[in-house]
Design a protein around this motif. Structure first.
Motif, PDB file in Angstrom:
ATOM      1  N   GLU A   1       7.312   8.246   6.794  1.00  0.00           N
ATOM      2  CA  GLU A   1       7.341   8.771   5.438  1.00  0.00           C
ATOM      3  C   GLU A   1       5.924   8.739   4.853  1.00  0.00           C
ATOM      4  O   GLU A   1       5.188   7.773   5.072  1.00  0.00           O
ATOM      5  CB  GLU A   1       8.290   7.932   4.576  1.00  0.00           C
ATOM      6  N   GLN A   2       5.591   9.796   4.145  1.00  0.00           N
ATOM      7  CA  GLN A   2       4.275   9.855   3.510  1.00  0.00           C
ATOM      8  C   GLN A   2       4.424   9.860   1.996  1.00  0.00           C
ATOM      9  O   GLN A   2       5.435  10.330   1.462  1.00  0.00           O
ATOM     10  CB  GLN A   2       3.534  11.133   3.926  1.00  0.00           C
ATOM     11  N   MET A   3       3.402   9.351   1.325  1.00  0.00           N
ATOM     12  CA  MET A   3       3.322   9.411  -0.137  1.00  0.00           C
ATOM     13  C   MET A   3       1.993  10.115  -0.405  1.00  0.00           C
ATOM     14  O   MET A   3       0.930   9.505  -0.263  1.00  0.00           O
ATOM     15  CB  MET A   3       3.326   8.001  -0.725  1.00  0.00           C
TER      16      MET A   3
ATOM     17  N   LEU B   1       6.744   2.108  -6.878  1.00  0.00           N
ATOM     18  CA  LEU B   1       5.466   1.697  -7.478  1.00  0.00           C
ATOM     19  C   LEU B   1       4.417   2.784  -7.302  1.00  0.00           C
ATOM     20  O   LEU B   1       3.639   3.072  -8.212  1.00  0.00           O
ATOM     21  CB  LEU B   1       4.988   0.373  -6.851  1.00  0.00           C
ATOM     22  N   TRP B   2       4.400   3.403  -6.119  1.00  0.00           N
ATOM     23  CA  TRP B   2       3.449   4.509  -5.876  1.00  0.00           C
ATOM     24  C   TRP B   2       3.767   5.671  -6.819  1.00  0.00           C
ATOM     25  O   TRP B   2       2.874   6.250  -7.421  1.00  0.00           O
ATOM     26  CB  TRP B   2       3.535   4.956  -4.414  1.00  0.00           C
ATOM     27  N   TRP B   3       5.056   5.981  -6.938  1.00  0.00           N
ATOM     28  CA  TRP B   3       5.462   7.135  -7.756  1.00  0.00           C
ATOM     29  C   TRP B   3       5.043   6.952  -9.207  1.00  0.00           C
ATOM     30  O   TRP B   3       4.477   7.840  -9.824  1.00  0.00           O
ATOM     31  CB  TRP B   3       6.983   7.322  -7.634  1.00  0.00           C
ATOM     32  N   SER B   4       5.300   5.744  -9.747  1.00  0.00           N
ATOM     33  CA  SER B   4       4.921   5.570 -11.158  1.00  0.00           C
ATOM     34  C   SER B   4       3.409   5.471 -11.297  1.00  0.00           C
ATOM     35  O   SER B   4       2.853   5.952 -12.288  1.00  0.00           O
ATOM     36  CB  SER B   4       5.650   4.401 -11.821  1.00  0.00           C
TER      37      SER B   4
ATOM     38  N   TYR C   1      -5.474   0.113  -6.433  1.00  0.00           N
ATOM     39  CA  TYR C   1      -4.013   0.104  -6.388  1.00  0.00           C
ATOM     40  C   TYR C   1      -3.506  -0.948  -5.387  1.00  0.00           C
ATOM     41  O   TYR C   1      -2.610  -1.735  -5.688  1.00  0.00           O
ATOM     42  CB  TYR C   1      -3.501   1.490  -6.007  1.00  0.00           C
ATOM     43  N   TYR C   2      -4.096  -0.948  -4.194  1.00  0.00           N
ATOM     44  CA  TYR C   2      -3.623  -1.893  -3.171  1.00  0.00           C
ATOM     45  C   TYR C   2      -3.903  -3.337  -3.580  1.00  0.00           C
ATOM     46  O   TYR C   2      -3.090  -4.223  -3.340  1.00  0.00           O
ATOM     47  CB  TYR C   2      -4.262  -1.581  -1.808  1.00  0.00           C
ATOM     48  N   VAL C   3      -5.048  -3.539  -4.200  1.00  0.00           N
ATOM     49  CA  VAL C   3      -5.353  -4.900  -4.673  1.00  0.00           C
ATOM     50  C   VAL C   3      -4.335  -5.304  -5.747  1.00  0.00           C
ATOM     51  O   VAL C   3      -3.811  -6.418  -5.746  1.00  0.00           O
ATOM     52  CB  VAL C   3      -6.810  -4.978  -5.197  1.00  0.00           C
ATOM     53  N   GLY C   4      -3.987  -4.338  -6.602  1.00  0.00           N
ATOM     54  CA  GLY C   4      -2.989  -4.587  -7.650  1.00  0.00           C
ATOM     55  C   GLY C   4      -1.603  -4.869  -7.090  1.00  0.00           C
ATOM     56  O   GLY C   4      -0.786  -5.515  -7.743  1.00  0.00           O
TER      57      GLY C   4
END
Ligand code: GAP
Length: 433
Positions: free
Chosen positions: A192-194, A49-52, A219-222
């Motif tokens: 792990e980091q993003m 989800l983070w990547w996209s 993003y976090y709320v989403g």
């Protein structure tokens, strides 16, 4: 009832195959954890989800740099000199602490004994490259993924013909020899980091800092995280990392209190300038529109994958005593298993029909599913609730006649009768992902 105690999360994670202690059969290795089958799926969802979110914008591209880098990288970045914590020892019980985390100065938090003077302890793990273990072969395990992006800045910009502003995103392991790791996967030595580094024209950095703060919070709320449990914390002087002009943490209210989940930093031109100076290579950006040459400023968004996952777990955890169940109310897109197929009883021809439904759904949807026939139906629902499965499909004796099944939703426990023929489209529509 939300979670008030991290140990409840730890025990659920072990019981249900999310996270195990590393090397458990040997008594475990302090602060190291292994993601089990469901944890690995959940982590994959967090990362995907983070990547996209990052790379589907048109102006952010991905990178996967190596963990081991030239040792000069860490001299240039300032980590050899500055990436330290103040270490104190208790003269009585010999335990070690970070001085800035000791509440009563000079006194051991464990036994009240006298503490030594603080000394700088570098958090980077050192190892040796090749068969000879001497100072010439020292390399470090990266303490942040960011530097792999900085030293590739021009490779990426040139090969992908990027124009400022643009970003480079990366997910990968980082290592820090933390003095006091703990609180489950919150602070570990391997994590792990993003990270995303956004390159901008100097002077436009403050505008982009605001933009990314807003984007990351949204993003976090989403992701379904309770907005009341999220806040910003601006770093004051003394808290700022050696590379940062301005920094905000996105904090989550964990059962251990408000803690950092992601850092958003204005790193200015600090890193590129230092690499340019140390390597002797020109890392300037050539602005073809204005004909200027300059070193870009960098806005960094640095999220911990494991910490985000812990926040997601804590946020999803509910005790529902009225229904004698514990539920992980993940947003559907995060749930490691989306669907369970449950024949009412372990009996033919019921089981054969349930298997048929499972096989059809397996082929016609792309979701992770479980097939479970052991134990009472109530127990099986509770098992699925506890791992956060959004939908359970129960196949009963009527199903053999009416070719329909009961679909139960996790949070509301509402049940609907759906024809088997319409099941794939119903599920796709319900999950909505
Ligand atoms: N490149 C910038 C950087 O590394 P940081 O604030 O030191 O910034 C970013 O780290 C994120 O990495 C933190 O917000 C946290 O989520 C995660 N992180 C840092 N140290 C960690 C540790 N020891 N264990 C787990 N996660 C950690």
């Amino acid at each position: 009832m939300p979670v008030d105690d991290l140990s409840k999360i730890v025990s659920l994670c072990k019981r249900r195959g999310f996270i195990f202690q590393s090397s458990e059969v040997y008594g475990g290795l302090n602060s190291c954890w292994d993601y089990g089958p469901l944890g690995a799926e959940l982590k994959r969802n967090v990362k995907d989800l983070w990547w996209s979110e990052m790379t589907r914008r048109g102006n952010i591209v991905g990178l996967d740099a190596s963990i081991l880098m030239h040792p000069k990288v860490w001299e240039a970045s300032g980590h050899v000199e500055n990436f330290t914590d103040p270490l104190v020892d208790c003269k009585k019980c010999k335990q070690r602490f970070r001085e800035d985390k000791v509440e009563v100065k000079g006194k051991c938090p464990a036994c009240g004994g006298e503490l030594t003077e603080a000394r700088s302890f570098n958090l980077m793990f050192k190892t040796f490259m090749g068969p000879i273990e001497d100072s010439a072969s020292v390399v470090y395990l990266r303490p942040e993924t960011a530097q792999g992006i900085y030293v590739n800045f021009l490779n990426v910009q040139g090969s992908m013909r990027q124009k400022l502003p643009f970003g480079i995103a990366q997910i990968g392991k980082a290592f820090r020899n933390e003095i006091t790791p703990g609180n489950f996967i919150f602070r570990t030595r391997e994590f792990e980091q993003m990270e995303m580094q956004f390159f901008v024209k100097p002077g436009e950095d403050e505008k982009w800092m605001e933009y990314w703060k807003e984007q990351r919070m949204a993003y976090y709320v989403g992701l379904g995280i309770d907005a009341n449990k999220l806040r910003f914390h601006q770093h004051v002087k003394g808290e700022l990392a050696h590379y940062a002009k301005d920094a905000y943490d996105i904090e989550y209210e964990f059962p251990i209190g408000w803690q950092e989940m992601e850092g958003i930093h204005n790193r200015t031109d600090f890193d590129l300038k230092r690499h340019m100076h140390t390597s002797g290579k020109n890392l300037m950006y050539n602005d073809e529109v204005t004909n200027e040459k300059y070193i870009p400023y960098i806005i960094e968004t640095s999220a911990g994958c494991d910490r985000s996952l812990l926040a997601v777990l804590c946020d999803a955890y509910r005790e529902d005593p009225a229904n004698e169940r514990t539920v992980l109310s993940f947003s559907y897109k995060l749930a490691p298993i989306k669907l369970a197929i449950l024949p009412l009883m372990k009996k033919e021809p019921l089981e054969g029909y349930a298997r048929e439904i499972y096989d059809t759904l397996f082929k016609s949807t792309k979701y992770n599913m479980q097939y479970d026939v052991t134990g009472s139906i109530g127990k099986r629902y509770r098992r699925q609730d506890e791992i956060g499965t959004p939908l359970c499909v129960t196949v009963d004796f009527d199903s053999l006649e009416d070719k329909a099944v009961t679909v139960r939703e996790r949070d509301s426990m509402a049940q609907e009768r759906i024809s088997v023929e319409n099941l794939p489209s119903y599920i796709n529509q319900k999950l909505g992902i």
